[in-house]
Design an enzyme around this catalytic site. Structure first.
Site, PDB file in Angstrom:
ATOM      1  N   GLY A  26      -9.856 -20.161   6.645  1.00  0.00           N
ATOM      2  CA  GLY A  26     -10.064 -19.020   5.764  1.00  0.00           C
ATOM      3  C   GLY A  26      -9.175 -19.145   4.553  1.00  0.00           C
ATOM      4  O   GLY A  26      -8.550 -20.189   4.320  1.00  0.00           O
ATOM      5  N   MET A  28      -6.354 -17.853   3.978  1.00  0.00           N
ATOM      6  CA  MET A  28      -4.936 -17.946   4.287  1.00  0.00           C
ATOM      7  C   MET A  28      -4.556 -19.230   5.000  1.00  0.00           C
ATOM      8  O   MET A  28      -3.431 -19.707   4.886  1.00  0.00           O
ATOM      9  CB  MET A  28      -4.520 -16.763   5.160  1.00  0.00           C
ATOM     10  N   LYS A  46      -2.232 -21.352  14.716  1.00  0.00           N
ATOM     11  CA  LYS A  46      -2.577 -20.891  13.374  1.00  0.00           C
ATOM     12  C   LYS A  46      -1.601 -21.499  12.374  1.00  0.00           C
ATOM     13  O   LYS A  46      -0.381 -21.419  12.557  1.00  0.00           O
ATOM     14  CB  LYS A  46      -2.515 -19.366  13.309  1.00  0.00           C
ATOM     15  N   ASP A 143      -4.877  -1.534  10.707  1.00  0.00           N
ATOM     16  CA  ASP A 143      -6.201  -2.115  10.424  1.00  0.00           C
ATOM     17  C   ASP A 143      -7.021  -2.176  11.713  1.00  0.00           C
ATOM     18  O   ASP A 143      -7.544  -3.229  12.080  1.00  0.00           O
ATOM     19  CB  ASP A 143      -6.042  -3.501   9.811  1.00  0.00           C
TER      20      ASP A 143
END
Length: 337
Positions: A26, A28, A46, A143
């Site tokens: 993505g 990021m 990640k 979120d």
């Protein structure tokens, strides 16, 4: 550096982690399935995108996400085991998470539409259990949305709810958040987030109320609001329509959770959960773990970065959308301080 910085079979320098599969990339960074060569176990790893490694603010945000997740040890939160920086010239930050298998709540709602009451309540209770621990640590997720709720397939045909992505989470006591900048997703933002007021535990409970409504109805309570501005006004001023055919105990809980003023919502996640359990008993429902067959869906990856959807109200507004821009068209709106 390429969006997928590491190839299958490559070992990250200075770590025991060998890439076995590229899961997704993505804006990021990238997520990989890796094998820990020292333990023989598989994890999700990640990494930050190479072009962003030298961006101190973004690198700090990733470290903060790992640190926040590392503090949480609840079975309904994706577990982070370790974090570090690769020992080569790249110096790429990374963190290692449990590898989840299953589907997001978004995928489930897309395929199934409205869920039965028992399933919706069970998912909500597990989500509240995760938030209860987060809030005890003074963390606010900020979120809560279907994309960040994952139905993980465990052994023995049982699924459990996992709360994902604390990337925009913040300490309740933090004074480092610029109130003029909106963090989160417009469709699932609380009124106080949109007004530029401090977030609190009630911010997350509003999000849980939205999810419970959406699971029961098969649609967001403000689904007709097609722009960011319209969605903002709906959160600030519109009262969700609650179907009369829904059980009365659930209607009372939803009215409280979706209150515009956070002071009118449940005091905390534990109280919300207790009220929901009481309502469940009043409806004569017996709660039990979600069985695999209850959520039959194609297996997807939990660690795919949040999609940028065509609907502007579902886009992540983190860092780049000022709150004044959201509410400028409404003279009643409270401008950011």
């Amino acid at each position: 550096m390429d969006r997928a910085a590491y190839e299958v079979g490559e070992t990250l320098a200075g770590t025991p982690y060998r890439v076995t599969r590229h899961i997704a990339s993505g804006g990021m960074g990238s997520v990989y399935e890796v094998l820990d060569l020292s333990l023989g176990k598989r994890y999700a790893l990640k990494t930050l995108r190479g072009s962003l490694v030298k961006d101190a603010a973004i690198a700090r945000r990733m470290r903060d996400e790992a640190r926040m997740l590392g503090r949480l040890t609840h079975p309904n939160v994706v577990q982070v085991f370790t974090a570090g920086v690769t020992q080569d010239e790249r110096r790429v930050p990374y963190f290692v998470m449990e590898l989840l298998i299953g589907s997001t709540l978004r995928d489930l709602l897309r395929v199934r539409g409205a869920l039965d009451v028992r399933t919706a309540i069970m998912i909500t209770l597990e989500l509240l259990a995760a938030l209860d621990q987060a809030h005890e640590l003074e963390l606010v997720h900020r979120d809560i949305k279907p994309d960040n709720v994952f139905l993980h397939r465990m052994k023995r045909g049982v699924r459990t709810t996992k709360l994902l992505d604390f990337g925009v989470a913040d300490l309740v006591t933090s004074a480092n958040v610029d109130p003029s900048v909106f963090f989160g997703t417009f469709r699932y933002a609380s009124p106080e987030q949109l007004r530029g007021l401090p977030v609190s535990h009630g911010t997350d409970l509003y999000g849980v109320g939205l999810l419970l409504y959406e699971m029961l109805a098969g649609a967001h309570p403000f689904a007709r609001s097609a722009s960011r501005e319209a969605m903002t006004q709906a959160h600030l001023y519109e009262t969700p329509v609650l179907p009369n055919e829904w059980p009365a105990p659930l209607l009372s809980i939803l009215r409280s959770a979706l209150a515009k003023d956070s002071a009118d919502r449940p005091r905390d996640a534990w109280t919300f959960s207790a009220r929901l359990r009481k309502a469940t008993n009043a409806m004569g429902l017996e709660l039990q773990p979600l069985a695999t067959d209850d959520v039959v869906l194609p297996v997807v990856d939990a660690h795919v970065p949040t999609r940028v959807l065509a609907d502007p109200t579902e886009r992540d507004g983190t860092l780049d959308v000022t709150r004044q821009e959201l509410v400028a068209s409404d003279t009643r709106a409270i401008t950011a301080r």
